[in-house]
Design an enzyme around this catalytic site. Structure first.
Site, PDB file in Angstrom:
ATOM      1  N   ARG A  55       0.771  -1.321   0.033  1.00 17.24           N
ATOM      2  CA  ARG A  55      -0.043   0.185   0.143  1.00 17.24           C
ATOM      3  C   ARG A  55       0.832   1.150  -0.206  1.00 17.24           C
ATOM      4  NH1 ARG A  55      -1.478   1.730   4.403  1.00 17.24           N
ATOM      5  NH2 ARG A  55      -2.549  -0.076   5.356  1.00 17.24           N
ATOM      6  N   TYR A 108     -14.398  16.667 -16.255  1.00 10.41           N
ATOM      7  CA  TYR A 108     -14.931  15.362 -16.298  1.00 10.41           C
ATOM      8  C   TYR A 108     -15.827  15.198 -15.345  1.00 10.41           C
ATOM      9  CZ  TYR A 108     -14.513  10.371 -15.835  1.00 10.41           C
ATOM     10  OH  TYR A 108     -14.748   9.110 -15.888  1.00 10.41           O
ATOM     11  N   ASP A 180      -5.602  18.810 -15.232  1.00 12.43           N
ATOM     12  CA  ASP A 180      -5.885  17.464 -15.637  1.00 12.43           C
ATOM     13  C   ASP A 180      -5.637  17.190 -16.995  1.00 12.43           C
ATOM     14  OD1 ASP A 180      -7.014  14.956 -16.651  1.00 12.43           O
ATOM     15  OD2 ASP A 180      -8.903  15.223 -15.071  1.00 12.43           O
ATOM     16  N   LYS A 205      -6.847   5.862 -19.658  1.00  9.34           N
ATOM     17  CA  LYS A 205      -7.207   6.382 -20.931  1.00  9.34           C
ATOM     18  C   LYS A 205      -5.915   6.354 -21.899  1.00  9.34           C
ATOM     19  CE  LYS A 205     -11.053   7.526 -19.060  1.00  9.34           C
ATOM     20  NZ  LYS A 205     -11.274   8.756 -18.554  1.00  9.34           N
TER      21      LYS A 205
HETATM   22  C1  LIG Z   1     -11.485   9.376 -17.269  1.00  9.36           C
HETATM   23  C2  LIG Z   1     -11.086  10.656 -16.680  1.00  9.36           C
HETATM   24  C3  LIG Z   1     -11.013  10.860 -15.342  1.00  9.36           C
HETATM   25  C4  LIG Z   1     -11.037   9.592 -14.317  1.00  9.36           C
HETATM   26  O1  LIG Z   1     -10.248   8.649 -14.556  1.00  9.36           O
HETATM   27  P1  LIG Z   1     -10.716   7.279 -14.077  1.00  9.36           P
HETATM   28  O2  LIG Z   1      -9.405   6.445 -14.513  1.00  9.36           O
HETATM   29  O3  LIG Z   1     -11.721   6.768 -14.835  1.00  9.36           O
HETATM   30  O4  LIG Z   1     -10.899   7.210 -12.764  1.00  9.36           O
HETATM   31  C5  LIG Z   1     -10.592  12.051 -14.982  1.00  9.36           C
HETATM   32  N1  LIG Z   1     -10.344  13.061 -15.902  1.00  9.36           N
HETATM   33  C6  LIG Z   1     -10.695  12.758 -17.253  1.00  9.36           C
HETATM   34  C7  LIG Z   1     -10.522  14.228 -17.977  1.00  9.36           C
HETATM   35  C8  LIG Z   1     -10.944  11.706 -17.421  1.00  9.36           C
HETATM   36  O5  LIG Z   1     -11.234  11.783 -18.955  1.00  9.36           O
END
Ligand SMILES: *Cc1c(COP(=O)(O)O)cnc(C)c1O
Length: 393
Positions: A55, A108, A180, A205
């Site tokens: 962890r 998001y 982000d 992604k």
């Molecule tokens: C998908 C996404 C997230 C969240 O990510 P997860 O891995 O699904 O928790 C946050 N910000 C953006 C821009 C995203 O496309």
């Protein structure tokens, strides 16, 4: 018989090899054995390097983190169990009661939810502002504003934030700029080179790229802030799975190739869609008809990214026919996969909004967002010609 069983459950040491494996081994061990208490002291006091408990960190996460650090020009980045864990580690691990947080108004969906529902519950005030308008951002800053969370390219209308203006305002007013960078990726935009203090990714992604690992990443420019985020993530159990880290690392080796290919495909697809009958409009940042075309050019050069949005005539009925008419284009609410995926915001990411609020954003029942994959371009264009024809068939 009894002796055999005992032998069976005894741990066997990892075989020694004078040569090293080229592929990264997967290390799922939860715990690590030290030689003696003095050795453990040395490790905890930083005189030696070692792992103790998964962890708190494990080799597969560290290998992946240092690769993404390299792409972002960061140091000491952290891998979390999802992109949302990375967002939470920043918002909840840094802010305290009484702080104020700014967010882009098209973040998001889950990030928006955390801003709207969870931060106020903890006594953290929030405001959502239009990130294409740096003056609006400046006007929303208060003495207690701690940070601004922004995405460079918005979902699903692909508006391009005024990153230069926002970075200037945040630096002037002592507000942490959190980017982000999931959509743009370090290949399209490097936030730390442009004044960001913290960078977040949903590694799920494009970086991992194969829709088989759920992970996040966060890096802060200030080592003290990074340490605070790391401790909060460990305490709250945001730990990533070693197997997911291993998969993402494997995916990351081809990330630059996949990104360049998907982006070239996206630019071609955008122009193709714009020429098809029954397509009302196409959104792609580097196209001259995009509302933020000039800013996109200035900020991203000719890197328009791998996302294209478009609107077909005929409303929901046409939208239903479109997805049914092209089953080879996965109708799935994700992005960044090697294969092209289609999302329909009115029935998924933006279903919580009223039709009026959606209309204000330009999201009608005929609106689709495409995450373009790495397919052969001719196949891809043919698939979309077929899908659009089906929509109006
Ligand atoms: C998908 C996404 C997230 C969240 O990510 P997860 O891995 O699904 O928790 C946050 N910000 C953006 C821009 C995203 O496309």
């Amino acid at each position: 018989m009894t002796t055999d069983r005992k032998t069976l459950v005894r741990r066997t040491p990892w075989p020694h090899s004078a040569s090293r494996p080229v592929g990264t081994p997967i290390q799922p061990s939860v715990v690590y054995a030290a030689a003696d208490p003095d050795a453990l002291d040395a490790q905890y006091e930083g005189r030696t390097q070692g792992y103790a408990y998964a962890r708190e960190g494990h080799p597969n996460a560290d290998v992946l983190a240092s690769m993404i650090d390299g792409l972002e020009g960061a140091e000491g980045g952290l891998i979390t169990g999802s992109g949302m864990a990375a967002v939470a580690a920043v918002l909840l691990g840094v802010c305290r009661t009484g702080d104020h947080v700014l967010g882009g108004d098209q973040l998001y969906g889950r990030s928006l939810r955390m801003m709207r529902e969870d931060l106020p519950r903890m006594g953290i005030a929030i405001d959502l502002v239009d990130p294409t308008d740096a003056a609006a951002v400046a006007a929303a800053i208060r003495p207690e504003t701690r940070m601004m969370l922004v995405e460079v390219v918005s979902n699903p209308t692909l508006r391009v934030a005024d990153m230069e203006g926002i970075a200037r305002v945040c630096a002037d007013r002592g507000v942490l700029l959190v980017v982000d960078n999931t959509f743009t990726t370090p290949r399209g935009y490097r936030p730390f080179d442009q004044g960001a203090d913290i960078v977040i990714h949903s590694v799920t992604k494009l970086l991992a790229g194969h829709s088989d690992a759920t992970l996040g990443y966060v890096a802060a420019r200030d080592p003290e802030l990074q340490a605070a985020i790391r401790v909060f993530a460990i305490t709250t159990g945001m730990t990533p799975s070693p197997f997911d880290c291993w998969l993402a690392e494997r995916g990351l080796y081809s990330f630059p190739l996949r990104y360049d290919r998907a982006e070239a495909n996206a630019a071609r697809l955008a122009d193709h869609l714009a020429g098809l009958p029954g397509v009302r409009r196409v959104l792609y940042p580097t196209r001259p008809d995009h509302p933020d075309h000039n800013r996109a050019r200035a900020l991203l050069g000719d890197r328009g990214g791998h996302m294209v949005s478009f609107e077909v005539e005929g409303g929901r009925a046409a939208a239903n026919r479109l997805t049914r008419g092209a089953p080879q284009l996965a109708f799935a609410p994700t992005l960044g996969d090697v294969g092209t995926t289609l999302s329909h915001p009115p029935s998924s990411s933006h279903r919580g909004l009223t039709p009026e609020a959606r209309a204000a954003l330009g999201i009608t029942e005929g609106f689709f967002r495409v995450s373009v994959g790495v397919e052969e371009i001719d196949l891809l264009l043919a698939d979309f010609t077929e899908a659009i024809a089906a929509a109006h068939g």
